[in-house]
Scaffold this motif. Structure first.
Motif, PDB file in Angstrom:
ATOM      1  N   HIS A  31       0.829  -1.213   0.000  1.00 28.60           N
ATOM      2  CA  HIS A  31       0.000   0.000   0.000  1.00 28.60           C
ATOM      3  C   HIS A  31       0.858   1.257   0.000  1.00 28.60           C
ATOM      4  O   HIS A  31       0.710   2.115  -0.865  1.00 28.60           O
ATOM      5  N   ASN A  32       1.788   1.365   0.978  1.00 27.86           N
ATOM      6  CA  ASN A  32       2.556   2.600   1.120  1.00 27.86           C
ATOM      7  C   ASN A  32       3.882   2.302   1.818  1.00 27.86           C
ATOM      8  O   ASN A  32       3.919   1.574   2.802  1.00 27.86           O
ATOM      9  N   THR A  33       4.977   2.895   1.289  1.00 28.11           N
ATOM     10  CA  THR A  33       6.292   2.673   1.912  1.00 28.11           C
ATOM     11  C   THR A  33       6.958   3.999   2.289  1.00 28.11           C
ATOM     12  O   THR A  33       8.179   4.090   2.354  1.00 28.11           O
ATOM     13  N   ASN A  34       6.175   5.040   2.545  1.00 35.20           N
ATOM     14  CA  ASN A  34       6.748   6.341   2.920  1.00 35.20           C
ATOM     15  C   ASN A  34       7.613   6.248   4.181  1.00 35.20           C
ATOM     16  O   ASN A  34       8.651   6.902   4.280  1.00 35.20           O
ATOM     17  N   LEU A  35       7.178   5.454   5.154  1.00 31.72           N
ATOM     18  CA  LEU A  35       7.900   5.372   6.433  1.00 31.72           C
ATOM     19  C   LEU A  35       9.020   4.331   6.417  1.00 31.72           C
ATOM     20  O   LEU A  35       9.933   4.379   7.236  1.00 31.72           O
ATOM     21  N   GLY A  36       8.931   3.381   5.502  1.00 31.10           N
ATOM     22  CA  GLY A  36       9.925   2.316   5.456  1.00 31.10           C
ATOM     23  C   GLY A  36       9.406   1.151   4.626  1.00 31.10           C
ATOM     24  O   GLY A  36       8.332   1.227   4.037  1.00 31.10           O
ATOM     25  N   PRO A  37      10.155   0.036   4.582  1.00 32.47           N
ATOM     26  CA  PRO A  37       9.705  -1.114   3.790  1.00 32.47           C
ATOM     27  C   PRO A  37       8.370  -1.652   4.300  1.00 32.47           C
ATOM     28  O   PRO A  37       8.086  -1.594   5.495  1.00 32.47           O
ATOM     29  N   ALA A  38       7.550  -2.135   3.375  1.00 30.83           N
ATOM     30  CA  ALA A  38       6.249  -2.684   3.768  1.00 30.83           C
ATOM     31  C   ALA A  38       6.432  -4.005   4.502  1.00 30.83           C
ATOM     32  O   ALA A  38       7.206  -4.860   4.080  1.00 30.83           O
ATOM     33  N   VAL A  39       5.712  -4.138   5.607  1.00 29.46           N
ATOM     34  CA  VAL A  39       5.745  -5.373   6.390  1.00 29.46           C
ATOM     35  C   VAL A  39       4.314  -5.777   6.709  1.00 29.46           C
ATOM     36  O   VAL A  39       3.489  -4.945   7.097  1.00 29.46           O
ATOM     37  N   GLY A  40       4.021  -7.047   6.530  1.00 27.29           N
ATOM     38  CA  GLY A  40       2.686  -7.552   6.853  1.00 27.29           C
ATOM     39  C   GLY A  40       2.646  -9.058   6.691  1.00 27.29           C
ATOM     40  O   GLY A  40       3.433  -9.637   5.949  1.00 27.29           O
ATOM     41  N   GLY A  41       1.733  -9.673   7.395  1.00 27.23           N
ATOM     42  CA  GLY A  41       1.653 -11.128   7.437  1.00 27.23           C
ATOM     43  C   GLY A  41       1.232 -11.781   6.130  1.00 27.23           C
ATOM     44  O   GLY A  41       0.707 -11.138   5.218  1.00 27.23           O
ATOM     45  N   THR A  42       1.462 -13.091   6.084  1.00 29.47           N
ATOM     46  CA  THR A  42       1.056 -13.925   4.952  1.00 29.47           C
ATOM     47  C   THR A  42      -0.097 -14.800   5.418  1.00 29.47           C
ATOM     48  O   THR A  42       0.076 -15.679   6.273  1.00 29.47           O
ATOM     49  N   ARG A  43      -1.260 -14.537   4.863  1.00 26.22           N
ATOM     50  CA  ARG A  43      -2.481 -15.255   5.249  1.00 26.22           C
ATOM     51  C   ARG A  43      -2.749 -16.375   4.233  1.00 26.22           C
ATOM     52  O   ARG A  43      -2.847 -16.109   3.030  1.00 26.22           O
ATOM     53  N   LEU A  44      -2.838 -17.603   4.708  1.00 24.74           N
ATOM     54  CA  LEU A  44      -3.135 -18.736   3.827  1.00 24.74           C
ATOM     55  C   LEU A  44      -4.577 -19.149   4.087  1.00 24.74           C
ATOM     56  O   LEU A  44      -4.930 -19.542   5.201  1.00 24.74           O
ATOM     57  N   TYR A  45      -5.421 -19.014   3.056  1.00 27.95           N
ATOM     58  CA  TYR A  45      -6.855 -19.182   3.280  1.00 27.95           C
ATOM     59  C   TYR A  45      -7.544 -19.663   1.999  1.00 27.95           C
ATOM     60  O   TYR A  45      -7.195 -19.217   0.906  1.00 27.95           O
ATOM     61  N   GLY A  72       4.031   4.306  15.720  1.00 26.73           N
ATOM     62  CA  GLY A  72       5.257   5.097  15.796  1.00 26.73           C
ATOM     63  C   GLY A  72       6.488   4.386  15.283  1.00 26.73           C
ATOM     64  O   GLY A  72       7.615   4.729  15.647  1.00 26.73           O
ATOM     65  N   ILE A  73       6.295   3.366  14.433  1.00 25.50           N
ATOM     66  CA  ILE A  73       7.450   2.633  13.900  1.00 25.50           C
ATOM     67  C   ILE A  73       7.608   2.891  12.404  1.00 25.50           C
ATOM     68  O   ILE A  73       6.659   3.263  11.718  1.00 25.50           O
ATOM     69  N   ASN A  74       8.832   2.683  11.908  1.00 25.65           N
ATOM     70  CA  ASN A  74       9.131   3.031  10.516  1.00 25.65           C
ATOM     71  C   ASN A  74       9.011   1.844   9.566  1.00 25.65           C
ATOM     72  O   ASN A  74       9.979   1.417   8.940  1.00 25.65           O
ATOM     73  N   PHE A  75       7.808   1.320   9.494  1.00 23.01           N
ATOM     74  CA  PHE A  75       7.454   0.300   8.512  1.00 23.01           C
ATOM     75  C   PHE A  75       6.331   0.856   7.645  1.00 23.01           C
ATOM     76  O   PHE A  75       5.492   1.635   8.114  1.00 23.01           O
TER      77      PHE A  75
END
Length: 343
Positions: A31-45, A72-75
């Motif tokens: 979606h957006n990487t202004n603050l840092g690299p994108a981080v998010g889980g992998t959902r298997l469904y 307040g984190i840079n992700f």
């Protein structure tokens, strides 16, 4: 492996990958990487179709942008979904997914989520370094997520409902990874607890303790209590359930608790029920992952200290909502957007 990029307004990169030999069909959304690299889980469904999976991954990746910003984190915000039945999960499938993650060259980093585990992340890590929540680092973030929910419940009870936890009644919906840890933290503080889960074994174990009542999963939201804590699947707060709530506040770990963000937030407000924005309350997991990536290495004490700060941020959100005459969810979005849009 075949790739198909989809252009979505306000999203940086959305790609669908299919791999015949491993059976992989997956989508990664950044979606957006202004603050840092994108981080998010992998959902298997086992999504019914590609459209359903796409809708989910877009919603979840946007949610991660807001969650990391407000924490307040840079992700940045990203998410991935693997369209498969959990019983068909194989090392080949996971490695093919790892090869897909690698094509993002660090723009997206995966982590565990629904139906994926730290062990699965280790397999994916054989193919790509862009994996977080590994066993040899921070490991399972569930206890830290639960700590953030606990801190939010404690602050809401004491500061907004004027009740110490040992006089409060909390109804917990869902006793999975996060819910069970939360249960023990609240029980240790002397809270009275009503609980519901599909797992009878867990209910049998916890119901032996004092101040604990087991409730049918379909009725848990109707229990007269101080705080309702949804810790299972999303969309629990909707036009059917909100009129039946008998609580003063909703503070829980589940993602996307509001079936319709604006309409259902208004419904809660009209009933005088305080709603703690879920993506702030459950941010302990992503904070844990952020500490894991710090230059000095993972430090549990540091992760817990940063997670305790969720309570203070939540009180500030409640105060801002009151001051500006807006909903807590609107106040949370306002603060999050200001941070990631100015980055």
């Amino acid at each position: 492996m075949e790739f198909r990029e989809i252009k979505v307004a306000d999203y940086e990169k959305v790609v669908i990958a299919t791999d015949e030999s491993s059976g992989l069909k997956a989508i990664i959304s950044v979606h957006n990487t202004n603050l840092g690299p994108a981080v998010g889980g992998t959902r298997l469904y086992p999504y019914a179709n590609e459209d359903e999976a796409l809708k989910d991954v877009l919603r979840l990746s946007k949610g991660m942008t807001y969650k990391s910003s407000l924490a307040g984190i840079n992700f940045g915000g990203g998410k991935s979904v693997i369209i498969a039945d959990p019983k068909n999960k194989t090392p080949e499938l996971l490695k093919a997914f790892g090869a897909f993650v690698e094509t993002y060259k660090g723009q997206y980093n995966c982590a565990e989520d629904v139906n994926t585990s730290p062990e699965d992340m280790e397999i994916i890590h054989e193919v790509t370094e862009h994996v977080m929540g590994l066993n040899n680092k921070g490991g399972d973030p569930s206890p830290v997520t639960a700590l953030g929910v606990f801190a939010a419940i404690k602050a809401t009870s004491e500061q907004k409902l004027n009740k110490p936890l040992n006089q409060a009644h909390i109804a917990i919906q869902g006793l999975g990874h996060v819910g069970k840890h939360l249960f023990h933290m609240l029980h240790k503080e002397g809270a009275t607890l009503s609980i519901a889960d599909m797992n009878q074994e867990v209910l049998n174990e916890l119901s032996k303790l004092e101040r604990v009542t087991v409730v049918e999963p379909s009725d848990i939201h109707t229990v007269p209590c101080d705080i309702f804590a949804p810790c299972a699947m999303g969309a629990i707060l909707n036009e059917q359930t909100i009129p039946a709530l008998q609580c003063s506040a909703v503070v829980g770990a589940a993602n996307n608790q509001l079936a319709d963000e604006m309409t259902d937030a208004k419904r809660l407000n009209e009933r005088g029920i305080l709603y703690a924005p879920d993506y702030l309350v459950n941010a302990g997991g992503i904070i844990n992952v952020f500490i894991e990536q710090s230059a000095e290495g993972y430090n549990r004490e540091k992760a817990e200290k940063a997670t305790h700060h969720i309570a203070q941020t939540l009180m500030e959100i409640f105060d801002l909502a009151e001051k500006d005459g807006i909903l807590p969810s609107e106040a949370a979005n306002k603060v999050a957007e200001k941070r990631f849009k100015q980055a």
